[in-house]
Design a protein around this motif. Structure first.
Motif, PDB file in Angstrom:
ATOM      1  N   GLY A   1      -2.722  14.272 -10.129  1.00 41.50           N
ATOM      2  CA  GLY A   1      -3.959  14.946  -9.749  1.00 41.50           C
ATOM      3  C   GLY A   1      -4.341  14.557  -8.343  1.00 41.50           C
ATOM      4  N   ASP A   2      -5.530  13.966  -8.197  1.00 45.86           N
ATOM      5  CA  ASP A   2      -5.968  13.526  -6.876  1.00 45.86           C
ATOM      6  C   ASP A   2      -5.932  12.004  -6.752  1.00 45.86           C
ATOM      7  N   GLU A   3      -5.182  11.345  -7.665  1.00 44.56           N
ATOM      8  CA  GLU A   3      -5.095   9.890  -7.625  1.00 44.56           C
ATOM      9  C   GLU A   3      -3.689   9.433  -7.256  1.00 44.56           C
ATOM     10  N   ALA A   4      -3.648   8.409  -6.410  1.00 47.47           N
ATOM     11  CA  ALA A   4      -2.373   7.856  -5.988  1.00 47.47           C
ATOM     12  C   ALA A   4      -2.015   6.626  -6.815  1.00 47.47           C
ATOM     13  N   ILE A   5      -0.718   6.416  -7.000  1.00 52.34           N
ATOM     14  CA  ILE A   5      -0.192   5.189  -7.601  1.00 52.34           C
ATOM     15  C   ILE A   5       0.590   4.463  -6.523  1.00 52.34           C
TER      16      ILE A   5
ATOM     17  N   ASP B   1       0.811  -1.214   0.000  1.00 50.82           N
ATOM     18  CA  ASP B   1       0.000   0.000   0.000  1.00 50.82           C
ATOM     19  C   ASP B   1       0.848   1.269   0.000  1.00 50.82           C
ATOM     20  N   LYS B   2       2.147   1.149  -0.269  1.00 43.46           N
ATOM     21  CA  LYS B   2       3.012   2.337  -0.261  1.00 43.46           C
ATOM     22  C   LYS B   2       2.725   3.188  -1.488  1.00 43.46           C
ATOM     23  N   ILE B   3       2.476   4.464  -1.300  1.00 42.12           N
ATOM     24  CA  ILE B   3       2.231   5.390  -2.405  1.00 42.12           C
ATOM     25  C   ILE B   3       3.569   5.811  -2.999  1.00 42.12           C
ATOM     26  N   VAL B   4       3.713   5.615  -4.309  1.00 40.51           N
ATOM     27  CA  VAL B   4       4.979   5.958  -4.969  1.00 40.51           C
ATOM     28  C   VAL B   4       4.843   7.163  -5.893  1.00 40.51           C
ATOM     29  N   ALA B   5       3.617   7.544  -6.230  1.00 48.14           N
ATOM     30  CA  ALA B   5       3.422   8.715  -7.087  1.00 48.14           C
ATOM     31  C   ALA B   5       1.987   9.200  -6.946  1.00 48.14           C
TER      32      ALA B   5
ATOM     33  N   LEU C   1      -0.409  19.528 -16.000  1.00 50.91           N
ATOM     34  CA  LEU C   1      -1.151  18.887 -14.907  1.00 50.91           C
ATOM     35  C   LEU C   1      -0.216  18.498 -13.772  1.00 50.91           C
ATOM     36  N   TYR C   2      -0.781  18.406 -12.588  1.00 48.46           N
ATOM     37  CA  TYR C   2       0.035  18.067 -11.418  1.00 48.46           C
ATOM     38  C   TYR C   2       0.306  16.570 -11.359  1.00 48.46           C
ATOM     39  N   TRP C   3       1.577  16.240 -11.165  1.00 49.46           N
ATOM     40  CA  TRP C   3       1.985  14.883 -10.875  1.00 49.46           C
ATOM     41  C   TRP C   3       3.286  14.929 -10.096  1.00 49.46           C
ATOM     42  N   GLU C   4       3.538  13.906  -9.342  1.00 50.44           N
ATOM     43  CA  GLU C   4       4.743  13.890  -8.514  1.00 50.44           C
ATOM     44  C   GLU C   4       5.100  12.445  -8.154  1.00 50.44           C
ATOM     45  N   ILE C   5       6.371  12.125  -8.287  1.00 47.24           N
ATOM     46  CA  ILE C   5       6.863  10.833  -7.813  1.00 47.24           C
ATOM     47  C   ILE C   5       7.276  11.000  -6.356  1.00 47.24           C
TER      48      ILE C   5
END
Length: 432
Positions: A38-42, A31-35, A425-429
């Motif tokens: 927008g408002d969605e997690a990967i 369940d670790k978020i890596v990226a 658009l917003y994104w971030e690793i």
């Protein structure tokens, strides 16, 4: 490749990769978020499940390959950026579209695996759970397909771009197999309205006879043109809601048990239904089918017309003129009936068998041509020349190179578009 095929491959990959994820080692941080896009997690698990799936296809892939991990992560980021852009542009899909795509996938799976039980065994979950599990993913893929079609569906390469593509990649374009330059003329055997009206009147008379005391099963055996059910009294068995021709489903669920319907029209013809039993979401039903279609005289007249053209064609130019004047094939008539330079493997069986018997400059006898369900057609095919296996050239293979250039141009435009979305658009690793 069509959007439908792309979607089916996506769903299959999605299901298998999620199933494959169960093989991940216990203790992995699933369940670790890596990226974030927008408002969605990967999550880490989302990336690793795809790696496991790829390992099943290629045993040489290493689970701990950091470069592969980063590549897959960036692919997922791109996918979510496309969906985010689609939502920003208010692109939507309906529940019906999602249901249709799900049913299409289910039908494909049934055809491949044979039963719902086998599907559940292969995917490790019940079909209702599969449907619920991947509803959102199917929706997102449909949204993604719509915006990609909106952005690139009408994009075609210019003559200059085709030339540039060929000059750049001509040494790496695979050899073109032996192909046949063919032209065709098609004529529909049209269903006349009068015949449709006569068919309805016949169905109504049969229905009236049943209402007057005739045995439904006897009339089904005598009149129904559904060969698979006629001898069984028209028995269609239990039909689940949502898995039937919509016109028949609507009529069937509105009947009372034992009631006989008026003739119901579908693309197949007219049906007289008998409701034998009913549950909340299922009906036990029989039908008598009166098919739409053409009689043998209509078919003979159409073949005779095409035969007369055969005997009056003395050159390719003659054939082209006839094609432009009388062919019902709207895709080719404007080009004098030209279909293309086709390898035998790309032709259906009947066309392949007929074309193989021709010498250059000869024409086939009339053979069937598949069109829509309410029309039957015949075609004649002219063989212009046989082109030996060769290295692709613009002179001989312009259409083929144009198709490849189109894919190349669209891919480049798509990559430019993704790069633009990454700036807008917003994104971030977060971590990997």
């Amino acid at each position: 490749m069509s959007n439908t095929k792309i979607l089916l491959i996506f769903i299959l990959t999605l299901i298998l990769s999620n199933t494959a994820f169960s093989q991940l080692k216990k203790g992995d941080a699933i369940d670790k978020i890596v990226a974030i896009v927008g408002d969605e997690a990967i999550t880490d698990s989302e990336v690793k499940s795809r790696i496991v799936f790829m390992m099943q296809q290629n045993p040489n892939i290493k689970f701990d390959d950091k470069n592969l991990y980063n590549s897959i992560l960036n692919n997922i980021i791109d996918e979510k950026l496309v969906i985010a852009k689609a939502k920003q542009d208010s692109i939507e899909v309906t529940d019906d579209e999602i249901e249709q795509r799900w049913q299409l996938f289910l039908e494909q799976s049934l055809a491949q695996l044979g039963s719902e039980q086998r599907i559940e065994q292969v995917y490790g979950m019940s079909i209702p759970k599969m449907k619920n599990e991947f509803k959102d993913e199917i929706k997102n893929k449909l949204i993604s397909s719509k915006i990609i079609d909106k952005e690139f569906g009408r994009l075609e390469p210019t003559s200059r771009e085709i030339q540039e593509y060929y000059e750049k990649y001509k040494d790496s374009i695979p050899e073109v197999p032996e192909s046949y330059a063919i032209y065709r003329i098609t004529k529909k055997v049209k269903l006349k309205f009068q015949k449709r009206e006569e068919l309805y009147k016949l169905a109504l008379r049969v229905r009236d006879s049943i209402i007057a005391g005739g045995k439904y099963e006897d009339f089904a055996a005598k009149y129904s043109e559904d060969a698979s059910t006629a001898k069984e009294g028209g028995d269609l068995g239990w039909i689940q809601k949502g898995k039937f021709l919509p016109e028949l489903e609507k009529a069937g669920f509105n009947l009372l048990v034992g009631e006989i319907s008026l003739p119901v029209e579908t693309p197949l013809g007219y049906h007289i239904l008998k409701l034998r039993d009913k549950k909340k979401d299922e009906i036990l039903i029989s039908h008598i089918l009166f098919k739409f279609g053409q009689n043998e005289q209509d078919k003979d007249n159409t073949k005779a017309l095409l035969d007369s053209i055969r005997f009056n064609v003395h050159s390719l130019n003659d054939f082209k003129l006839f094609a432009k004047e009388i062919s019902d094939d709207t895709d080719t008539k404007g080009f004098g009936g030209f279909v293309g330079n086709l390898p035998l493997e790309s032709m259906n069986y009947q066309v392949r068998e007929a074309v193989q018997k021709l010498k250059t400059g000869e024409i086939t006898e009339p053979i069937p041509f598949n069109t829509d369900i309410n029309n039957f057609s015949y075609q004649i095919i002219y063989l212009d020349k046989i082109i030996p296996k060769h290295k692709a050239s613009l002179d001989l293979d312009y259409q083929l190179i144009q198709q490849q250039a189109s894919q190349y141009v669209k891919l480049n435009k798509y990559n430019d578009w993704i790069a633009k979305l990454r700036k807008e658009l917003y994104w971030e690793i977060i971590s990997n």
